[in-house]
Motif scaffolding. Structure first.
Motif, PDB file in Angstrom:
ATOM      1  N   LEU A 308       0.825  -1.203   0.000  1.00 12.70           N
ATOM      2  CA  LEU A 308       0.000   0.000   0.000  1.00 12.70           C
ATOM      3  C   LEU A 308       0.864   1.260   0.000  1.00 12.70           C
ATOM      4  CD1 LEU A 308      -2.872   1.174   0.091  1.00 12.70           C
ATOM      5  CD2 LEU A 308      -2.746   1.046   2.595  1.00 12.70           C
ATOM      6  N   ALA A 309       2.031   1.181   0.637  1.00 17.17           N
ATOM      7  CA  ALA A 309       2.932   2.333   0.671  1.00 17.17           C
ATOM      8  C   ALA A 309       3.351   2.752  -0.732  1.00 17.17           C
ATOM      9  CB  ALA A 309       4.164   2.013   1.519  1.00 17.17           C
ATOM     10  N   PHE A 310       3.526   1.789  -1.631  1.00 17.17           N
ATOM     11  CA  PHE A 310       3.873   2.117  -3.013  1.00 17.17           C
ATOM     12  C   PHE A 310       2.754   2.900  -3.693  1.00 17.17           C
ATOM     13  CE2 PHE A 310       6.577  -1.653  -2.299  1.00 17.17           C
ATOM     14  CZ  PHE A 310       7.795  -1.142  -2.698  1.00 17.17           C
ATOM     15  N   ARG A 311       1.523   2.477  -3.476  1.00 15.44           N
ATOM     16  CA  ARG A 311       0.388   3.178  -4.068  1.00 15.44           C
ATOM     17  C   ARG A 311       0.282   4.594  -3.500  1.00 15.44           C
ATOM     18  NH1 ARG A 311      -2.101   3.192  -7.679  1.00 15.44           N
ATOM     19  NH2 ARG A 311      -4.271   2.754  -7.171  1.00 15.44           N
ATOM     20  N   ARG A 312       0.468   4.719  -2.210  1.00 14.32           N
ATOM     21  CA  ARG A 312       0.386   6.039  -1.574  1.00 14.32           C
ATOM     22  C   ARG A 312       1.461   6.981  -2.106  1.00 14.32           C
ATOM     23  NH1 ARG A 312       1.923   4.730   3.271  1.00 14.32           N
ATOM     24  NH2 ARG A 312       3.942   5.739   3.004  1.00 14.32           N
ATOM     25  N   ALA A 313       2.634   6.429  -2.411  1.00 18.76           N
ATOM     26  CA  ALA A 313       3.747   7.243  -2.896  1.00 18.76           C
ATOM     27  C   ALA A 313       3.568   7.680  -4.347  1.00 18.76           C
ATOM     28  CB  ALA A 313       5.054   6.476  -2.751  1.00 18.76           C
ATOM     29  N   GLY A 314       2.608   7.067  -5.059  1.00 15.60           N
ATOM     30  CA  GLY A 314       2.353   7.470  -6.434  1.00 15.60           C
ATOM     31  C   GLY A 314       2.476   6.374  -7.456  1.00 15.60           C
ATOM     32  N   CYS A 315       2.781   5.151  -7.029  1.00 18.49           N
ATOM     33  CA  CYS A 315       2.933   4.052  -7.981  1.00 18.49           C
ATOM     34  C   CYS A 315       1.592   3.639  -8.578  1.00 18.49           C
ATOM     35  CB  CYS A 315       3.552   2.834  -7.291  1.00 18.49           C
ATOM     36  SG  CYS A 315       5.334   2.919  -7.116  1.00 18.49           S
ATOM     37  N   ASP A 316       1.620   3.370  -9.871  1.00 15.97           N
ATOM     38  CA  ASP A 316       0.475   2.756 -10.529  1.00 15.97           C
ATOM     39  C   ASP A 316       0.504   1.240 -10.385  1.00 15.97           C
ATOM     40  OD1 ASP A 316      -0.818   5.123 -12.031  1.00 15.97           O
ATOM     41  OD2 ASP A 316       1.309   5.315 -12.483  1.00 15.97           O
ATOM     42  N   GLY A 317       1.654   0.707 -10.021  1.00 15.24           N
ATOM     43  CA  GLY A 317       1.789  -0.727  -9.806  1.00 15.24           C
ATOM     44  C   GLY A 317       3.151  -1.035  -9.230  1.00 15.24           C
ATOM     45  N   VAL A 318       3.336  -2.306  -8.841  1.00 15.45           N
ATOM     46  CA  VAL A 318       4.579  -2.700  -8.197  1.00 15.45           C
ATOM     47  C   VAL A 318       4.952  -4.116  -8.600  1.00 15.45           C
ATOM     48  CG1 VAL A 318       3.303  -3.377  -6.118  1.00 15.45           C
ATOM     49  CG2 VAL A 318       5.758  -2.973  -5.963  1.00 15.45           C
ATOM     50  N   LEU A 319       6.222  -4.331  -8.877  1.00 19.06           N
ATOM     51  CA  LEU A 319       6.752  -5.681  -9.046  1.00 19.06           C
ATOM     52  C   LEU A 319       7.075  -6.212  -7.666  1.00 19.06           C
ATOM     53  CD1 LEU A 319       7.513  -4.199 -11.858  1.00 19.06           C
ATOM     54  CD2 LEU A 319       9.057  -6.144 -12.140  1.00 19.06           C
ATOM     55  N   THR A 320       6.494  -7.349  -7.313  1.00 21.48           N
ATOM     56  CA  THR A 320       6.703  -7.886  -5.966  1.00 21.48           C
ATOM     57  C   THR A 320       6.622  -9.405  -5.964  1.00 21.48           C
ATOM     58  OG1 THR A 320       5.848  -7.921  -3.693  1.00 21.48           O
ATOM     59  CG2 THR A 320       4.237  -7.538  -5.448  1.00 21.48           C
ATOM     60  N   TYR A 321       7.523 -10.011  -5.218  1.00 15.40           N
ATOM     61  CA  TYR A 321       7.512 -11.463  -5.037  1.00 15.40           C
ATOM     62  C   TYR A 321       6.331 -11.905  -4.178  1.00 15.40           C
ATOM     63  CZ  TYR A 321      12.198 -10.662  -6.787  1.00 15.40           C
ATOM     64  OH  TYR A 321      13.261 -10.244  -7.558  1.00 15.40           O
ATOM     65  N   PHE A 322       5.709 -10.954  -3.490  1.00 15.41           N
ATOM     66  CA  PHE A 322       4.527 -11.255  -2.682  1.00 15.41           C
ATOM     67  C   PHE A 322       3.260 -11.351  -3.523  1.00 15.41           C
ATOM     68  CE2 PHE A 322       6.972  -9.034   0.825  1.00 15.41           C
ATOM     69  CZ  PHE A 322       7.036 -10.125   1.688  1.00 15.41           C
ATOM     70  N   ALA A 323       3.333 -11.121  -4.828  1.00 19.69           N
ATOM     71  CA  ALA A 323       2.132 -10.952  -5.652  1.00 19.69           C
ATOM     72  C   ALA A 323       1.067 -12.031  -5.445  1.00 19.69           C
ATOM     73  CB  ALA A 323       2.516 -10.849  -7.128  1.00 19.69           C
TER      74      ALA A 323
END
Length: 332
Positions: A308-323
């Motif tokens: 959620l921190a990525f979205r709050r910072a302005g990301c439209d998406g994130v690459l994550t091993y947690f996906a």
């Protein structure tokens, strides 16, 4: 804009925190399965399809395992998977010709995944380190990573991946001019709709260690990557890099690593208003998982909060091993 905040007790900010329903109504940013790109490691090296010791719960996958990951992604609603190969050290060379071999394992996986699960977008990695005897993202001559010849090699690598069916090219090498060269090559070859997600602000970070274990680059790397990856102390330079990559034809841009660089994400998004992504890199994942395994952090809560921190910072998406784990909790 001037914020108008009435004084207490007219303004009690806790009113909107009182119940779950009120908190839901007041929440400014949300995490969706559609925000996730799932990085996976692939290999055709016998016996290498095992869990990565520095990344608990993450395994290298065979061709069959990669197809199963695509099927899982489709079922969970994850829109894209990014491929990273673990290559047999015996085929690594200083000239990296396996990187653009039409029949290399990555290209076989791309074709097989697109045939089996066409609705999942396949993103690739454009960098020479999985095939480089020196462990670097670029060609090395007399101890120096050479730029222009590397870009020529990256173009050949990208063309082979596009021919195999890749949807998104992810240049992660940080060579100068590579986005323009890739875009021109895609246009000339008829791949006009191939998307480029540029690693536009990729830092020379200490958080990449487990990833290098995963792709087998740790032992091969000679020296460091500081002459092409960014200085962690710089932020204005990140904006210059992003501006250049957009001008050269990038469709999306990425900041890497993620959480330690959320200030960069915010500056990039505010400045360019482009589709902006971040990579929650291997060291971030390993750090959180180590704390979870020691009982210091709650897995599900810290995972979702970090994303959620990525979205709050302005990301439209994130690459994550947690996906996949996150997707199961969030729901489609």
């Amino acid at each position: 804009m001037t914020l108008i905040t009435p004084p207490f007790p007219t303004n009690r900010l806790r009113r909107m925190r009182r119940t779950p329903a009120l908190r839901e109504l007041a929440q400014e940013h949300r995490l969706s399965v559609k925000d996730l790109i799932w990085p996976i490691f692939i290999t055709d090296v016998p016996g290498a399809d095992v869990e990565i010791s520095s990344m608990p719960g993450v395994v290298r996958r065979t061709l069959k395992g990669a197809i199963e990951a695509a099927e899982e992604a489709a079922k969970l609603g994850i829109p894209a998977i990014c491929l990273f190969p673990y290559t047999d050290p015996a085929v690594k060379t200083e000239t990296c010709e396996q990187a653009w071999a039409e029949d290399n394992f990555t290209n076989k996986v791309i074709a097989a995944m697109k045939e089996a699960v066409p609705e999942v977008a396949i993103m690739t990695d454009i960098a020479l380190d999985p095939y480089n005897a020196n462990g670097h993202d670029g060609l090395v001559r007399d101890g120096i990573i050479i730029n222009d010849e590397t870009v020529e090699a990256l173009v050949k690598m990208a063309l082979a991946q596009a021919e195999a069916g890749a949807d998104i090219l992810g240049p992660s090498d940080m060579m100068d001019g590579r986005i323009g060269a890739l875009r021109s090559a895609m246009e000339a070859a008829g791949h006009k709709d191939i998307t480029i997600l540029s690693y536009a602000a990729k830092y020379a970070s200490a958080f990449y260690g487990p990833f290098r274990d995963a792709v087998g680059a740790s032992g091969a790397l000679k020296g460091d990557k500081k002459t092409y990856q960014m200085n962690p102390g710089n932020s204005d330079e990140a904006l210059r890099n992003v501006a250049r990559d957009i001008a050269e034809g990038a469709d999306m841009v990425m900041v890497k690593p993620g959480m330690p660089y959320l200030d960069i994400v915010r500056r990039v998004k505010d400045t360019f208003q482009m589709p902006t992504y971040a990579y929650q890199v291997s060291g971030e994942y390993a750090m959180l998982m180590a704390a979870v395994q020691n009982g210091w952090l709650d897995h599900d809560k810290v995972m979702l909060e970090s994303l959620l921190a990525f979205r709050r910072a302005g990301c439209d998406g994130v690459l994550t091993y947690f996906a996949p784990k996150a997707a199961k909790l969030i729901g489609a």
